[in-house]
Design a protein around this motif. Structure first.
Motif, PDB file in Angstrom:
ATOM      1  N   THR A  30       0.846  -1.198   0.000  1.00 33.92           N
ATOM      2  CA  THR A  30       0.000   0.000   0.000  1.00 33.92           C
ATOM      3  C   THR A  30       0.879   1.245   0.000  1.00 33.92           C
ATOM      4  OG1 THR A  30      -1.488  -1.252   1.398  1.00 33.92           O
ATOM      5  CG2 THR A  30      -1.944   1.086   1.158  1.00 33.92           C
ATOM      6  N   LEU A  31       1.999   1.162   0.704  1.00 33.91           N
ATOM      7  CA  LEU A  31       2.909   2.297   0.744  1.00 33.91           C
ATOM      8  C   LEU A  31       3.712   2.395  -0.551  1.00 33.91           C
ATOM      9  CD1 LEU A  31       4.212   1.810   4.384  1.00 33.91           C
ATOM     10  CD2 LEU A  31       2.555   3.498   3.611  1.00 33.91           C
ATOM     11  N   ALA A  32       4.050   1.237  -1.131  1.00 38.79           N
ATOM     12  CA  ALA A  32       5.008   1.238  -2.243  1.00 38.79           C
ATOM     13  C   ALA A  32       4.369   1.527  -3.594  1.00 38.79           C
ATOM     14  CB  ALA A  32       5.734  -0.099  -2.293  1.00 38.79           C
ATOM     15  N   ALA A  33       3.177   0.982  -3.834  1.00 36.21           N
ATOM     16  CA  ALA A  33       2.641   1.031  -5.199  1.00 36.21           C
ATOM     17  C   ALA A  33       1.480   1.999  -5.346  1.00 36.21           C
ATOM     18  CB  ALA A  33       2.225  -0.364  -5.649  1.00 36.21           C
ATOM     19  N   THR A  34       1.520   3.129  -4.620  1.00 37.27           N
ATOM     20  CA  THR A  34       0.369   4.031  -4.701  1.00 37.27           C
ATOM     21  C   THR A  34       0.707   5.433  -5.188  1.00 37.27           C
ATOM     22  OG1 THR A  34       0.653   4.509  -2.364  1.00 37.27           O
ATOM     23  CG2 THR A  34      -1.076   2.944  -2.934  1.00 37.27           C
ATOM     24  N   ASN A  35       1.855   5.632  -5.863  1.00 37.69           N
ATOM     25  CA  ASN A  35       2.055   7.019  -6.300  1.00 37.69           C
ATOM     26  C   ASN A  35       1.446   7.313  -7.667  1.00 37.69           C
ATOM     27  OD1 ASN A  35       4.020   5.722  -7.694  1.00 37.69           O
ATOM     28  ND2 ASN A  35       5.716   6.629  -6.552  1.00 37.69           N
ATOM     29  N   LEU A  36       1.050   6.269  -8.391  1.00 38.29           N
ATOM     30  CA  LEU A  36       0.302   6.484  -9.630  1.00 38.29           C
ATOM     31  C   LEU A  36      -0.897   5.544  -9.629  1.00 38.29           C
ATOM     32  CD1 LEU A  36       3.199   6.637 -12.252  1.00 38.29           C
ATOM     33  CD2 LEU A  36       1.736   8.524 -11.554  1.00 38.29           C
ATOM     34  N   MET A  37      -2.058   6.062 -10.046  1.00 34.44           N
ATOM     35  CA  MET A  37      -3.272   5.249  -9.985  1.00 34.44           C
ATOM     36  C   MET A  37      -3.184   4.024 -10.885  1.00 34.44           C
ATOM     37  SD  MET A  37      -6.466   7.821  -9.586  1.00 34.44           S
ATOM     38  CE  MET A  37      -7.564   6.581  -8.935  1.00 34.44           C
ATOM     39  N   LYS A  38      -2.513   4.156 -12.037  1.00 29.42           N
ATOM     40  CA  LYS A  38      -2.410   3.036 -12.965  1.00 29.42           C
ATOM     41  C   LYS A  38      -1.675   1.865 -12.316  1.00 29.42           C
ATOM     42  CE  LYS A  38       0.110   2.791 -16.789  1.00 29.42           C
ATOM     43  NZ  LYS A  38       0.794   3.249 -17.996  1.00 29.42           N
ATOM     44  N   ASN A  39      -0.559   2.172 -11.647  1.00 29.96           N
ATOM     45  CA  ASN A  39       0.193   1.114 -10.968  1.00 29.96           C
ATOM     46  C   ASN A  39      -0.659   0.451  -9.893  1.00 29.96           C
ATOM     47  OD1 ASN A  39       2.222   2.032 -12.532  1.00 29.96           O
ATOM     48  ND2 ASN A  39       3.537   2.743 -10.871  1.00 29.96           N
ATOM     49  N   SER A  40      -1.408   1.272  -9.133  1.00 34.51           N
ATOM     50  CA  SER A  40      -2.242   0.732  -8.067  1.00 34.51           C
ATOM     51  C   SER A  40      -3.291  -0.209  -8.625  1.00 34.51           C
ATOM     52  CB  SER A  40      -2.948   1.863  -7.317  1.00 34.51           C
ATOM     53  OG  SER A  40      -2.001   2.714  -6.758  1.00 34.51           O
ATOM     54  N   LEU A  41      -3.888   0.183  -9.760  1.00 35.45           N
ATOM     55  CA  LEU A  41      -4.956  -0.630 -10.339  1.00 35.45           C
ATOM     56  C   LEU A  41      -4.409  -1.992 -10.773  1.00 35.45           C
ATOM     57  CD1 LEU A  41      -7.949  -0.630 -11.211  1.00 35.45           C
ATOM     58  CD2 LEU A  41      -7.171   0.024 -13.473  1.00 35.45           C
ATOM     59  N   ILE A  42      -3.271  -1.996 -11.457  1.00 39.44           N
ATOM     60  CA  ILE A  42      -2.698  -3.272 -11.917  1.00 39.44           C
ATOM     61  C   ILE A  42      -2.292  -4.118 -10.715  1.00 39.44           C
ATOM     62  CG2 ILE A  42      -0.832  -4.340 -13.223  1.00 39.44           C
ATOM     63  CD1 ILE A  42      -2.780  -2.998 -15.013  1.00 39.44           C
ATOM     64  N   MET A  43      -1.699  -3.449  -9.701  1.00 37.35           N
ATOM     65  CA  MET A  43      -1.309  -4.155  -8.486  1.00 37.35           C
ATOM     66  C   MET A  43      -2.544  -4.788  -7.843  1.00 37.35           C
ATOM     67  SD  MET A  43       1.471  -4.546  -6.667  1.00 37.35           S
ATOM     68  CE  MET A  43       1.753  -5.359  -5.123  1.00 37.35           C
ATOM     69  N   GLY A  44      -3.631  -4.028  -7.772  1.00 41.43           N
ATOM     70  CA  GLY A  44      -4.867  -4.527  -7.176  1.00 41.43           C
ATOM     71  C   GLY A  44      -5.433  -5.703  -7.953  1.00 41.43           C
ATOM     72  N   LEU A  45      -5.447  -5.593  -9.290  1.00 42.37           N
ATOM     73  CA  LEU A  45      -5.971  -6.693 -10.103  1.00 42.37           C
ATOM     74  C   LEU A  45      -5.117  -7.945  -9.919  1.00 42.37           C
ATOM     75  CD1 LEU A  45      -6.897  -4.848 -13.433  1.00 42.37           C
ATOM     76  CD2 LEU A  45      -8.424  -5.650 -11.632  1.00 42.37           C
ATOM     77  N   GLY A  46      -3.785  -7.749  -9.875  1.00 45.04           N
ATOM     78  CA  GLY A  46      -2.881  -8.880  -9.638  1.00 45.04           C
ATOM     79  C   GLY A  46      -3.190  -9.546  -8.312  1.00 45.04           C
ATOM     80  N   LEU A  47      -3.447  -8.722  -7.296  1.00 47.04           N
ATOM     81  CA  LEU A  47      -3.735  -9.282  -5.974  1.00 47.04           C
ATOM     82  C   LEU A  47      -5.087  -9.983  -5.936  1.00 47.04           C
ATOM     83  CD1 LEU A  47      -2.396  -8.896  -2.879  1.00 47.04           C
ATOM     84  CD2 LEU A  47      -4.769  -8.229  -2.631  1.00 47.04           C
ATOM     85  N   ILE A  48      -6.093  -9.416  -6.589  1.00 49.47           N
ATOM     86  CA  ILE A  48      -7.412 -10.065  -6.626  1.00 49.47           C
ATOM     87  C   ILE A  48      -7.274 -11.445  -7.264  1.00 49.47           C
ATOM     88  CG2 ILE A  48      -9.712  -9.997  -7.680  1.00 49.47           C
ATOM     89  CD1 ILE A  48      -9.651  -6.961  -7.392  1.00 49.47           C
ATOM     90  N   PHE A  49      -6.580 -11.502  -8.405  1.00 47.47           N
ATOM     91  CA  PHE A  49      -6.383 -12.775  -9.109  1.00 47.47           C
ATOM     92  C   PHE A  49      -5.675 -13.790  -8.195  1.00 47.47           C
ATOM     93  CE2 PHE A  49      -3.502 -15.522 -11.456  1.00 47.47           C
ATOM     94  CZ  PHE A  49      -4.360 -16.121 -12.379  1.00 47.47           C
ATOM     95  N   THR A  50      -4.561 -13.345  -7.605  1.00 44.35           N
ATOM     96  CA  THR A  50      -3.762 -14.275  -6.800  1.00 44.35           C
ATOM     97  C   THR A  50      -4.539 -14.749  -5.583  1.00 44.35           C
ATOM     98  OG1 THR A  50      -1.939 -12.831  -7.397  1.00 44.35           O
ATOM     99  CG2 THR A  50      -1.453 -14.599  -5.879  1.00 44.35           C
ATOM    100  N   THR A  51      -5.186 -13.825  -4.871  1.00 45.53           N
ATOM    101  CA  THR A  51      -5.919 -14.214  -3.669  1.00 45.53           C
ATOM    102  C   THR A  51      -7.062 -15.152  -4.003  1.00 45.53           C
ATOM    103  OG1 THR A  51      -5.499 -11.962  -2.921  1.00 45.53           O
ATOM    104  CG2 THR A  51      -6.883 -13.297  -1.527  1.00 45.53           C
ATOM    105  N   ALA A  52      -7.830 -14.815  -5.043  1.00 45.03           N
ATOM    106  CA  ALA A  52      -8.999 -15.625  -5.384  1.00 45.03           C
ATOM    107  C   ALA A  52      -8.586 -17.041  -5.758  1.00 45.03           C
ATOM    108  CB  ALA A  52      -9.768 -14.971  -6.531  1.00 45.03           C
ATOM    109  N   PHE A  53      -7.605 -17.181  -6.645  1.00 48.14           N
ATOM    110  CA  PHE A  53      -7.237 -18.531  -7.090  1.00 48.14           C
ATOM    111  C   PHE A  53      -6.460 -19.295  -6.027  1.00 48.14           C
ATOM    112  CE2 PHE A  53      -8.539 -16.827 -11.128  1.00 48.14           C
ATOM    113  CZ  PHE A  53      -9.175 -17.921 -11.695  1.00 48.14           C
TER     114      PHE A  53
END
Lengths: 208, 201
Positions: free
Chosen positions: A30-53
């Motif tokens: 949360t601290l590292a990948a939040t200075n640009l919204m685009k990075n945050s979104l991809i990071m979030g999608l990556g995490l949703i995928f990983t957590t769900a599966f």
């Protein structure tokens, strides 16, 4: 607990049991990948995928997994899905892979995934676990985007890379740097906690 | 079953083998496309520093233009990309790089055929702070290096930030250390390349 409705799962993941401001886990990224919204979104999608599966897989094999080696099994499963995300980005979104760099690999160290595998997927059926992964990931992504929105707006005057503030705006350099993330995260947790505290008080009044 | 000694080991072996094969398969399937992406990135960088226009950003187009103009040559043990239009040499592209604030920066620079002008620079990898030092990869910064005169540089000082005397490039506000490191290794690498080329001729 095995019969959580879909609505409950999402309500828990996104608000009542939000990983970031309720459980305070997954803070590093949360601290590292939040200075640009685009990075945050991809990071979030990556995490949703990983957590769900990961939760889905852990839940499917939960009946066969010997209890005392379940952590090893979870780490193995999580790392497999993180590597899949990494390979996928490198092959089909090289630009994104370059922008996120080492953060993709670091999804594996995100406490949310293992926390949810251990707390939920270990005791619940596969479909519910899968949805719980999506809900927790979504809760994380929403907070990430909120923080990134504030940091990007104040730090660059942009939202998703589009300029919204005029030339009169002076960029707050500190928002782009690591300390900015600490301030914004603290404020977000503070605001969210104040709202939930009010709700809790109301409930107390209503029940008494 | 739960108390047995052998089962957990067997279980771990089977599950590890399964997932390892899955990943090995995915890796095998995507190796070609990933290495092609990396080649495309380097081709695009080299064409950019040599200031060769690309009609589009499609990987196939980049490959076609690259093969048409660029020839790889070995100069003093290092690969140099020579831009040729027919038989006429237009310029040379060579790797540059060095340590900056957070890590290693790598890229390419290009000079004209008579070694008098810097044609351009570009970076392929860096780990500077996004929005601060990371702005070295933004166009406005890189475009400043196009057409700089290399004949007036004294003591290997080709890049000088304004407002110093004879300054020719603007540094990045708020990223003094990165700017300084970048100009240091650019100056050094250009100097080395020029002396090597002059030595060869």
């Amino acid at each position: 607990m095995a019969k959580d409705s879909v609505k409950d799962i999402f309500k828990m993941g996104i608000w009542d049991d939000n990983p970031i401001f309720r459980q305070i886990i997954g803070i590093c990224s949360t601290l590292a990948a939040t200075n640009l919204m685009k990075n945050s979104l991809i990071m979030g999608l990556g995490l949703i995928f990983t957590t769900a599966f990961s939760e889905l897989t852990v839940s499917i094999i939960r009946k066969f997994t010997p209890k005392h080696i379940r952590m090893m099994v979870q780490v193995l499963i999580i790392s497999v899905y993180v590597i899949i995300v990494d390979i996928f980005l490198q092959a089909y979104y090289p630009e994104m892979s370059k922008a996120l760099g080492p953060y993709v690999g670091l999804i594996i160290t995100n406490c949310i995934i293992m926390g949810r595998c251990e707390a939920y997927a270990q005791n619940n059926p596969p479909l519910h676990s899968f949805l719980d992964g999506i809900a927790s990931g979504a809760g994380y992504t929403i907070i990430l985007l909120t923080i990134a929105f504030i940091r990007e707006l104040l730090g660059f005057g942009t939202v998703f890379g589009v300029k919204v503030l005029g030339d009169w705006w002076t960029n707050w350099t500190i928002m782009v740097m690591a300390p900015g993330a600490f301030f914004v995260l603290a404020v977000v947790v503070w605001v969210a906690r104040s709202i939930t505290m009010k709700e809790e008080k109301k409930e107390e009044v209503a029940t008494s | 079953m739960k108390k047995s000694f052998g089962f957990p080991i067997l279980f771990m072996v089977i599950i590890t083998a399964f997932f390892t094969f899955l990943l090995a398969f995915l890796n095998y399937k995507t190796t070609d496309i990933i290495s092609y992406n990396q080649e495309t990135a380097i081709r695009r960088t080299i064409l950019y520093v040599l200031d060769i226009d690309l009609p589009s950003q499609e990987p196939e187009v980049i490959e076609e233009v690259f093969n048409k103009y660029i020839v790889e040559e070995e100069v003093g043990g290092e690969t140099v990309y020579v831009a040729k239009d027919g038989e006429e040499v237009k310029g040379y592209a060579f790797p540059i790089g060095g340590g900056a604030l957070w890590g290693t920066v790598q890229g390419y620079a290009a000079v004209s055929e008579d070694l008098s002008t810097l044609l351009g620079i570009d970076f392929i990898s860096h780990s500077e702070t996004p929005g601060l030092g990371g702005r070295i990869s933004e166009d406005w910064f890189k475009e400043q290096f196009r057409g700089l005169d290399l004949t007036i540089g004294k003591n290997g000082e080709y890049i000088i930030y304004r407002p110093a005397p004879n300054g020719n490039v603007d540094a990045i506000a708020g990223a003094t250390q990165t700017s300084k490191a970048v100009s240091d290794f650019i100056n050094k690498d250009i100097d080395e390349f020029l002396s090597r080329m002059r030595g060869e001729n």
